[in-house]
Design an enzyme around this catalytic site. Structure first.
Site, mmCIF file in Angstrom:
data_model
loop_
_atom_site.group_PDB
_atom_site.id
_atom_site.type_symbol
_atom_site.label_atom_id
_atom_site.label_comp_id
_atom_site.label_asym_id
_atom_site.label_seq_id
_atom_site.Cartn_x
_atom_site.Cartn_y
_atom_site.Cartn_z
ATOM 1 N N ASN A 58 18.182 -16.623 -5.256
ATOM 2 C CA ASN A 58 19.049 -15.882 -5.683
ATOM 3 C C ASN A 58 19.900 -14.867 -4.939
ATOM 4 O OD1 ASN A 58 17.423 -14.315 -6.258
ATOM 5 N ND2 ASN A 58 18.157 -13.820 -8.175
ATOM 6 N N PHE A 114 7.248 -18.231 -3.956
ATOM 7 C CA PHE A 114 7.367 -16.839 -3.636
ATOM 8 C C PHE A 114 7.956 -15.780 -3.961
ATOM 9 C CE2 PHE A 114 5.498 -18.072 0.451
ATOM 10 C CZ PHE A 114 5.606 -19.514 0.868
ATOM 11 N N SER A 158 -1.641 -11.735 -3.390
ATOM 12 C CA SER A 158 -2.002 -10.548 -2.364
ATOM 13 C C SER A 158 -3.176 -9.932 -2.546
ATOM 14 C CB SER A 158 -0.740 -9.559 -3.071
ATOM 15 O OG SER A 158 -0.629 -8.322 -2.661
ATOM 16 N N TYR A 176 3.268 -4.472 -9.968
ATOM 17 C CA TYR A 176 3.822 -5.333 -9.078
ATOM 18 C C TYR A 176 2.458 -5.852 -8.806
ATOM 19 C CZ TYR A 176 3.379 -7.715 -4.891
ATOM 20 O OH TYR A 176 2.649 -8.879 -3.673
ATOM 21 N N LYS A 206 0.613 -9.237 -9.840
ATOM 22 C CA LYS A 206 -0.067 -10.819 -8.476
ATOM 23 C C LYS A 206 -1.160 -11.487 -10.091
ATOM 24 C CE LYS A 206 2.825 -11.332 -6.300
ATOM 25 N NZ LYS A 206 4.182 -12.173 -5.617
ATOM 26 N N ARG A 220 -0.287 9.092 0.565
ATOM 27 C CA ARG A 220 0.277 8.404 -0.560
ATOM 28 C C ARG A 220 -0.607 7.753 -1.490
ATOM 29 N NH1 ARG A 220 3.624 2.768 1.511
ATOM 30 N NH2 ARG A 220 1.148 1.842 1.555
ATOM 31 N N GLY A 224 -2.338 6.545 -4.676
ATOM 32 C CA GLY A 224 -2.823 5.210 -4.400
ATOM 33 C C GLY A 224 -3.196 3.890 -3.729
HETATM 34 C C1 WQD Z 1 -0.554 0.421 5.112
HETATM 35 C C2 WQD Z 1 -0.521 1.178 6.140
HETATM 36 C C3 WQD Z 1 -0.082 3.654 4.906
HETATM 37 C C4 WQD Z 1 3.998 3.724 6.020
HETATM 38 C C5 WQD Z 1 1.482 -3.190 0.540
HETATM 39 C C6 WQD Z 1 1.227 -3.471 -0.915
HETATM 40 C C7 WQD Z 1 0.379 -5.225 -0.629
HETATM 41 C C8 WQD Z 1 1.487 -5.939 -0.168
HETATM 42 C C9 WQD Z 1 1.613 -5.029 1.839
HETATM 43 C C10 WQD Z 1 3.081 -7.180 -1.489
HETATM 44 C C11 WQD Z 1 -1.302 2.238 4.268
HETATM 45 C C12 WQD Z 1 -0.190 3.186 5.685
HETATM 46 C C13 WQD Z 1 2.725 2.980 5.426
HETATM 47 C C14 WQD Z 1 4.553 4.693 5.875
HETATM 48 C C15 WQD Z 1 2.475 4.855 7.192
HETATM 49 N N1 WQD Z 1 3.030 -5.891 -0.071
HETATM 50 N N2 WQD Z 1 1.795 3.422 6.137
HETATM 51 N N3 WQD Z 1 3.414 5.074 6.660
HETATM 52 O O1 WQD Z 1 0.486 -0.486 1.502
HETATM 53 O O2 WQD Z 1 -1.631 -2.298 2.375
HETATM 54 O O3 WQD Z 1 -0.143 -2.974 0.972
HETATM 55 O O4 WQD Z 1 1.962 -3.313 1.862
HETATM 56 O O5 WQD Z 1 2.774 -7.924 -1.633
HETATM 57 O O6 WQD Z 1 0.926 -5.812 -1.805
HETATM 58 O O7 WQD Z 1 0.272 -3.221 -1.068
HETATM 59 O O8 WQD Z 1 0.924 -1.618 3.507
HETATM 60 O O9 WQD Z 1 2.362 -1.069 4.858
HETATM 61 O O10 WQD Z 1 2.453 0.279 3.281
HETATM 62 O O11 WQD Z 1 0.894 0.765 4.393
HETATM 63 O O12 WQD Z 1 1.500 6.045 7.041
HETATM 64 O O13 WQD Z 1 5.533 4.799 6.145
HETATM 65 O O14 WQD Z 1 -0.117 1.823 6.763
HETATM 66 O O15 WQD Z 1 -0.577 4.470 3.989
HETATM 67 O O16 WQD Z 1 -2.660 2.882 5.292
HETATM 68 P P1 WQD Z 1 -0.427 -1.477 1.741
HETATM 69 P P2 WQD Z 1 1.809 -0.691 3.827
#
Ligand code: WQD
Length: 342
Positions: free
Chosen positions: A34, A82, A126, A152, A156, A295, A297
């Site tokens: 969509n 997806f 995920s 989110y 999943k 960040r 979580g």
């Molecule tokens: C990766 C690392 C951050 C951004 C998320 C979702 C997961 C999946 C993949 C959907 C971490 C660090 C990030 C930034 C940073 N999504 N970072 N500066 O959090 O492992 O997973 O995306 O399915 O469900 O939870 O991925 O790329 O956000 O972070 O330092 O601007 O990069 O702290 O260590 P994440 P991410």
């Protein structure tokens, strides 16, 4: 006759790469989307890459009548689901929208499949279902403890539960739940890739936008984690490897395979600074960054044990971090404003 596969959320990042991989593997594909979080331009790029117009239906997976019409017209043998909203932070701010869209869309898709005797689904899950893993939990196996740390992730985890319960109730129903780790990169053509709306939540697209000059600098979310260089460690997987994992899962199900849940990751963890250095090498561009607070979580480290997917699906990854960054950079450099510019 080749099996016809229906992809929901078909013009999204991972789905569009899977669409191409399925066509190249000889499947017939019908895509449904969509455009709530993707661009129609993807369809033009897929036509350029595949040499034929993609078979596409614009529809919302939550719209019962629309999805019924799609199934009546195309009669797919299997579905790759997806379609879902996927921004962790946004899900915390808008939980009802995430539950309605992600779970309502899955349930409507399953009900429509049942009405049409379609009993094979590949489900986009995920690594977020593992919550915030502890060091002793790594590498993560599929039988590790599961928990939802945001809405989110809850959609999943609940999605996997819905499909497990459906399989217990319907003997002919078989599902492959694929737990993605961190998908990155782009098709080698540079014609399709990751095009997040607004400020990218994820690391690689943010770094790519710094490299191409759309963002001034990267904020590194914490450098005081218990990791080799103090920054977060993740299992980055090339989106083309991920797409091939979906092809392998479909072949497995269509050959009569029993329902399964597998990790799709490389088994190798890289830190934020590892990725920054790899991106600088791939792009030849500096990636300025500053250390910012952690960040909420975020886990310190998360990477997969990919053995089960190799054993059950005969699938394993081919591409390393350098190739992930090279392919990401080619996409970003060729499309500085993503699909918007088209
Ligand atoms: C990766 C690392 C951050 C951004 C998320 C979702 C997961 C999946 C993949 C959907 C971490 C660090 C990030 C930034 C940073 N999504 N970072 N500066 O959090 O492992 O997973 O995306 O399915 O469900 O939870 O991925 O790329 O956000 O972070 O330092 O601007 O990069 O702290 O260590 P994440 P991410």
């Amino acid at each position: 006759m080749t099996a016809k596969i229906l992809l929901t959320g078909a013009t999204g990042y991972i789905a569009s790469h899977t669409w191409l991989a399925l066509l190249e593997a000889g499947f017939e594909v019908v895509g449904v989307d969509n455009f709530s979080n993707s661009s129609p331009e993807v369809l033009k790029r897929l036509e350029r890459l595949s040499g034929r117009p993609p078979v596409f239906e614009r529809a919302d997976v939550c719209d019962e009548a629309a999805l019924e019409a799609v199934f009546a017209a195309h009669k797919p043998a299997a579905v790759v689901h997806f379609a879902a909203f996927k921004a962790v932070g946004e899900s915390t701010a808008m939980p009802l929208a995430y539950y309605r869209n992600n779970l309502g869309g899955l349930i409507n898709t399953c009900e429509t499949m049942k009405r049409h005797g379609c009993a094979r689904m590949v489900f986009s899950s995920s690594a977020t279902v593992y919550g915030a893993p502890r060091p002793q939990d790594l590498p993560l196996r599929e039988d590790a403890a599961l928990s939802a740390v945001n809405p989110y992730g809850a959609t999943k985890l609940m999605g996997e539960t819905i499909l497990r319960d459906l399989g217990a109730a319907e003997p002919d129903w078989q599902t492959a739940c694929l737990r993605y780790f961190n998908p990155v990169g782009a098709h080698e053509s540079g014609l399709i890739g990751e095009d997040p709306r607004g400020i990218p939540n994820n690391l690689m697209p943010y770094v790519a936008q710094v490299a191409v000059g759309r963002r001034a600098e990267l904020q590194v979310f914490g450098n005081d984690y218990e990791t080799p260089d103090g920054t977060g460690v993740r299992d980055y997987i090339h989106v083309v490897d991920l797409a091939e994992g979906h092809v392998a899962a479909l072949r497995y199900l269509l050959a009569g395979g029993e329902s399964l849940t597998v990790n799709l990751g490389t088994g190798q963890g890289y830190s934020v600074l590892d990725l920054v250095r790899a991106y600088e090498a791939a792009s030849g561009r500096p990636i300025p960054y500053r250390i910012a607070p952690r960040r909420a979580g975020d886990a310190a480290a998360c990477w997969a044990d990919p053995a089960l997917a190799r054993e059950k699906l005969g699938w394993s990854t081919r591409y390393d971090l350098a190739r992930m960054c090279q392919d990401s950079w080619r996409w970003q450099h060729m499309n500085p404003r993503g699909y918007e510019q088209a």
